[in-house]
Design an enzyme around this catalytic site. Structure first.
Site, short mmCIF file in Angstrom:
data_model
loop_
_atom_site.label_atom_id
_atom_site.label_comp_id
_atom_site.label_asym_id
_atom_site.label_seq_id
_atom_site.Cartn_x
_atom_site.Cartn_y
_atom_site.Cartn_z
N LYS A 1 -22.29 0.41 38.26
CA LYS A 1 -20.90 0.26 38.73
C LYS A 1 -20.35 -1.02 38.14
CE LYS A 1 -21.43 2.72 43.11
NZ LYS A 1 -21.72 2.53 44.53
N TYR B 1 -23.80 1.79 29.89
CA TYR B 1 -24.66 1.07 30.81
C TYR B 1 -26.11 1.10 30.35
CZ TYR B 1 -27.73 0.29 34.78
OH TYR B 1 -28.76 -0.15 35.58
N ILE C 1 18.31 -6.30 7.77
CA ILE C 1 17.53 -7.49 8.11
C ILE C 1 16.68 -7.17 9.34
CG2 ILE C 1 17.53 -9.95 8.70
CD1 ILE C 1 20.21 -10.23 7.33
N SER D 1 -1.03 -16.89 5.42
CA SER D 1 -2.13 -16.08 5.96
C SER D 1 -3.31 -16.93 6.42
CB SER D 1 -2.60 -15.10 4.87
OG SER D 1 -3.22 -13.99 5.46
N ARG E 1 0.82 -1.21 0.00
CA ARG E 1 0.00 0.00 0.00
C ARG E 1 0.86 1.27 0.00
NH1 ARG E 1 -3.12 -3.23 3.62
NH2 ARG E 1 -2.33 -2.11 5.43
N ASP F 1 6.48 -13.78 16.64
CA ASP F 1 6.73 -14.67 17.76
C ASP F 1 8.21 -14.95 18.00
OD1 ASP F 1 4.00 -14.81 17.75
OD2 ASP F 1 3.86 -16.96 17.31
N ASN G 1 -4.41 -19.31 12.23
CA ASN G 1 -3.80 -20.08 13.34
C ASN G 1 -4.74 -20.34 14.48
OD1 ASN G 1 -1.47 -18.70 12.20
ND2 ASN G 1 -0.35 -19.68 13.90
N CYS G 2 -5.30 -19.23 14.96
CA CYS G 2 -6.04 -19.29 16.21
C CYS G 2 -7.38 -20.00 16.04
CB CYS G 2 -6.26 -17.88 16.75
SG CYS G 2 -4.71 -17.01 17.00
N ALA H 1 13.20 -8.18 11.88
CA ALA H 1 12.45 -9.34 12.36
C ALA H 1 11.26 -8.90 13.18
CB ALA H 1 13.34 -10.28 13.17
#
Lengths: 550, 550
Positions: free
Chosen positions: A431, A423, A275, A38, A21, A280, A41-42, A277
């Protein structure tokens, strides 16, 4: 300009798309060792469970879609096996050939890989799986379909281990969990994790803690524990943690540090020029105590990927570090945390205080309000918030997200009562539990209330403290009694106060801590020496069920 | 010490209970004009709907329970009719007698009362109700049970009006809404409120805007609008706002200010010594622009009640002001806001910029993710966040609560991408809509992206801007087309770029704004002058449905 990216999932792909982009003309090549880029994973455990029904949903993007939309040269099944930082070349291996690519800028986003401990018999076992990628999930699903396993052992009760334990139960397996730490969900503190242990137990999952697997026998069909006990297993999931995937980084002599992670400066540049990084595999600063840490979570990885793209494109960004915010659903319970837990605070030598508050996910008078148990760790002098944990059925994500925002913003416990939340009865309370946690912590700091923790009760009772339970009799009958407790319901306390010996210190408890605090104040102003059992009966009976008299 | 409190709901009762916890020996008397104290105001519409089934759930506390637990002297149906600040006496009137009470400290928490405009025929009408108290809700319920009304008119489309419109539909009535402002839900901006208007319309509710009722005829059975149109009504709910209940305060010459509210210092003390005031009746500082305002919400009222109790007890507190955070559920849609809206920003002369982002309540690949439309108002120079609004089906409360926390903490849009939220597929996304809003705002500030708002499109098109829609053909067929738009799907844009005349400015749109931003960047870097239609087709087609070609 040619930008090479090693690793095509969260950090790598965020970097690639942002780079495009900002740089329509750059050549951007993404090398991914696995067959997919892509991917979600989760979502993998939920696909095993069948909650995510279509496998295609896991594949958020494909090389073709990324080519069409972002003009990215995505190369799956292409492993970067060596980097020459001097000549700025990467050696790539796919299933046909090896070749080299030169780069102007190189971004490493290799991720982490499952730890596989060198346990006896592990290599001969045919039923041991890890879960990190789509091929992993395919292997598990195929194995379940073909072998119809009945018994599963999950080794490691962290986030993935627990999600997989649930998923395997959903698939009809009998599941046993083995965890080396003293309790399941080690990122959370013991008493909070106890709620998850209880939920697992209630759903038929057996749990072994403070035990590791010491051997696998009969091609993995038998898991031998350290104490000699043997568990049958048709399918074993190994989820004992991850380690940074630094193989290719090390070929370029890139500096590594804490727990083997890649060291980067605050512009994500490694010890080798040009380089970078992210994700994870890198060492990050824990923002709360400024110590090195590793955080294997999708959210920071995505942010880092975007930031490194900005930096390479000349925008002013720097890595401020992370605090670590995570959540896990285990059947009908949800547990989440942000910032530091007690173990981390102890090991970094911080002075801290603890409060637990129990509130409702929304107004109690509106149907289906869930219980929210919130724990706050804070500095008793400054009010600085170190961390928060929550368990319950509903609204756990919201409270931890709010507190993660508060921590990032440097708010103190004094600020929490000031926060103004949405609320209306279906959504919250006038609260909120977060406000209440602030009030409770402020009461501690200002000496309005004093408390003891669940693990201190037994000793205090031996020391001659009176335990006063101000619940009603119907609650004692329904839920059980605290050991050696004097019972005077709160609403009778003023008239029956003379029943409490004035020369002994008193610990007060009720169900959730609200009434006991009122009793504490009442007694204190009548000259008693009183402390509140933080978390009260609800917490104590969960972490110490064996002490409850039914 | 005797502390008198006038008003026994949110602020008054919070003050009373906190005072007791800090002052066991004080005499605390609460005077409440109505028959009930500490009732669930905000639950009233849900009781009308039948969602809250038991009336007793609305009565959170009773005088008896407050006596037993807190030793409070609660006097319902006791109206304070006069205060003598010199002699420190309050004159109380109940249904038997008038008497006076002396006080050491007096706390006013009288709340606000519904505005009842002097419309012709209003006094003769027998079917006009307001909703503020339990007797109000009893009256409405009894009327519905006895008269079986079929048609209802709700005058005023604020939070209570909309909740009651839904409740009356749930009770089987045909509902028409009349709102004087240009759109329903005036606290939100027009295009956000349009989603709620659409939901009301979809659920069969008729809406008249920019019209007030000018008369009631036939004992209220006919509502005459300003334009002469007449609406039949079996039951009319009047919810055109509230005004501070200052009758008793004025008897003591207490200073009032903005919109007639009680003026207090930052310790809640009024212009009369030892007389304090909290809740809906007081003037507060809007923390964002430091201007006087009135905020009739339960959450600040509760906080103020507790703070004034602390102040009277010698603890160090002060009123920092409020930002105003609110939420409403309207059938299947939820709308919420925090901070300032566009009208408020314009009237206070602030420079502001706007972005809309559309995200998911949780990971899109996990079932039942809802759409979250988030609007952010911010200072284009400093990044200061002025306000946020959100609409959608799920997760609206969480995002506005996070942003309310961010605003309170003084975070800027630059900080939003840094926030680390809980992420697992059932709860969130690796990039939450709040993070995305930060990125989008940062793109605007840094000039990476430029946008126009929905209300600018028509004029820009007349001015010779090309409107480029980068959605796929299937979307155009399914959802309709933008007027006079050139269509090139994003994934074909690079190859078909020559179809776009280079000498004309371009406005790009897609469905939600993600693809149009990618197209904007692509075109910009190819030398085009491009702006993004903020909110894209999804927003535009909701606020300007008449311009969509189906």
């Amino acid at each position: 300009m040619r930008i090479l990216i090693i690793g095509g999932v969260a950090g790598g792909m965020s970097a690639a798309t942002r780079l495009r982009r900002l740089n329509e003309d750059a050549e951007i090549i993404i090398l991914e060792k696995g067959p997919y880029v892509s991917f979600a994973n989760c979502g993998l455990p939920y696909y095993v469970a069948g909650e995510i029904e279509e496998r295609s949903k896991l594949l958020v993007q494909t090389p073709e879609s990324l080519q069409a939309r972002f003009n990215l040269d995505v190369r799956p099944e292409s492993e970067a096996i060596a980097i020459n930082a001097q000549t700025k070349e990467v050696t790539v291996k796919n299933n046909k050939e090896e070749y080299t690519l030169v780069y102007d800028k190189l971004i490493l986003s290799p991720g982490a890989k499952p730890l596989i401990p060198p346990i006896e018999g592990i290599k001969e076992a045919e039923n041991i799986f890890t879960l990190r990628s789509v091929p992993d999930v395919d292997a598990i699903s195929t194995y379940i379909d073909n072998h119809k396993p009945e018994k599963a052992v999950v080794i490691g009760a962290g986030f993935i281990g627990l999600e997989m334990a649930e998923s395997l139960v959903q698939r009809g397996l009998n599941v046993t969990i083995v965890e080396k730490a003293p309790h399941v969900l080690p990122p959370l503190d013991e008493e909070m994790a106890a709620y998850i242990a209880k939920e697992l137990h209630d759903k038929g999952v057996e749990i072994y803690t403070e035990l590791a697997a010491s051997a696998f026998e009969e091609s993995g069909k038998v898991v031998v524990l350290e104490n000699g006990e043997k568990l049958e297993s048709d399918l074993t999931l190994l989820s004992v943690g991850v380690k940074p995937n630094t193989d290719v980084a090390l070929t370029a002599d890139i500096e590594t540090g804490f727990r083997g992670g890649i060291v980067v400066d605050d512009h994500y540049e490694t010890s080798q020029k040009d380089i970078y990084a992210v994700g994870d595999a890198i060492v990050v600063k824990q923002q709360i105590n400024n110590q090195d840490t590793m955080i294997a979570l999708a959210s920071p990885a995505n942010r880092q990927g975007r930031q490194v793209a900005d930096i390479i494109s000349g925008l002013d960004r720097f890595n401020k570090g992370s605090i670590g915010t995570a959540i896990v659903r285990v059947f009908d319970q949800v547990a989440a945390s942000t910032g530091l837990n007690e173990m981390q605070l102890k090991s970094s030598g911080e002075q801290y205080d603890v409060i637990h508050v129990q509130g409702k996910s929304h107004a109690g008078y509106y149907p289906n309000a869930g219980t929210v148990l919130l724990k706050l760790l804070f500095n008793p002098a400054s009010g600085k918030i170190y961390g928060a944990q929550a368990v319950g059925t509903d609204g756990i994500d919201k409270r931890i997200d709010i507190l993660a925002t508060a921590i990032k913003a440097g708010l103190t416990i004094q600020d929490l009562p000031e926060l103004e939340f949405t609320y209306a009865p279906p959504f919250g309370s006038a609260k909120d539990p977060v406000n209440m946690a602030g009030y409770a912590a402020l009461n501690i700091i200002e000496g309005v209330s004093e408390s003891i923790q669940w693990h201190e009760l037994e000793e205090k009772q031996s020391d001659g403290h009176i335990l006063l339970d101000v619940r009603n009799e119907s609650e004692l009958i329904a839920n059980g009694q605290l050991p050696n407790a004097l019972n005077i319901p709160l609403d009778s306390l003023r008239e029956r106060i003379s029943e409490i010996p004035k020369d002994q210190p008193v610990i007060v408890s009720c169900h959730s801590g609200l009434r006991s605090y009122i009793a504490e104040r009442l007694l204190k102003q009548n000259g008693y020496k009183v402390k509140n059992l933080d978390g009260a009966f609800a917490l104590y009976s969960t972490i110490r069920p064996e002490r409850i008299i039914k």
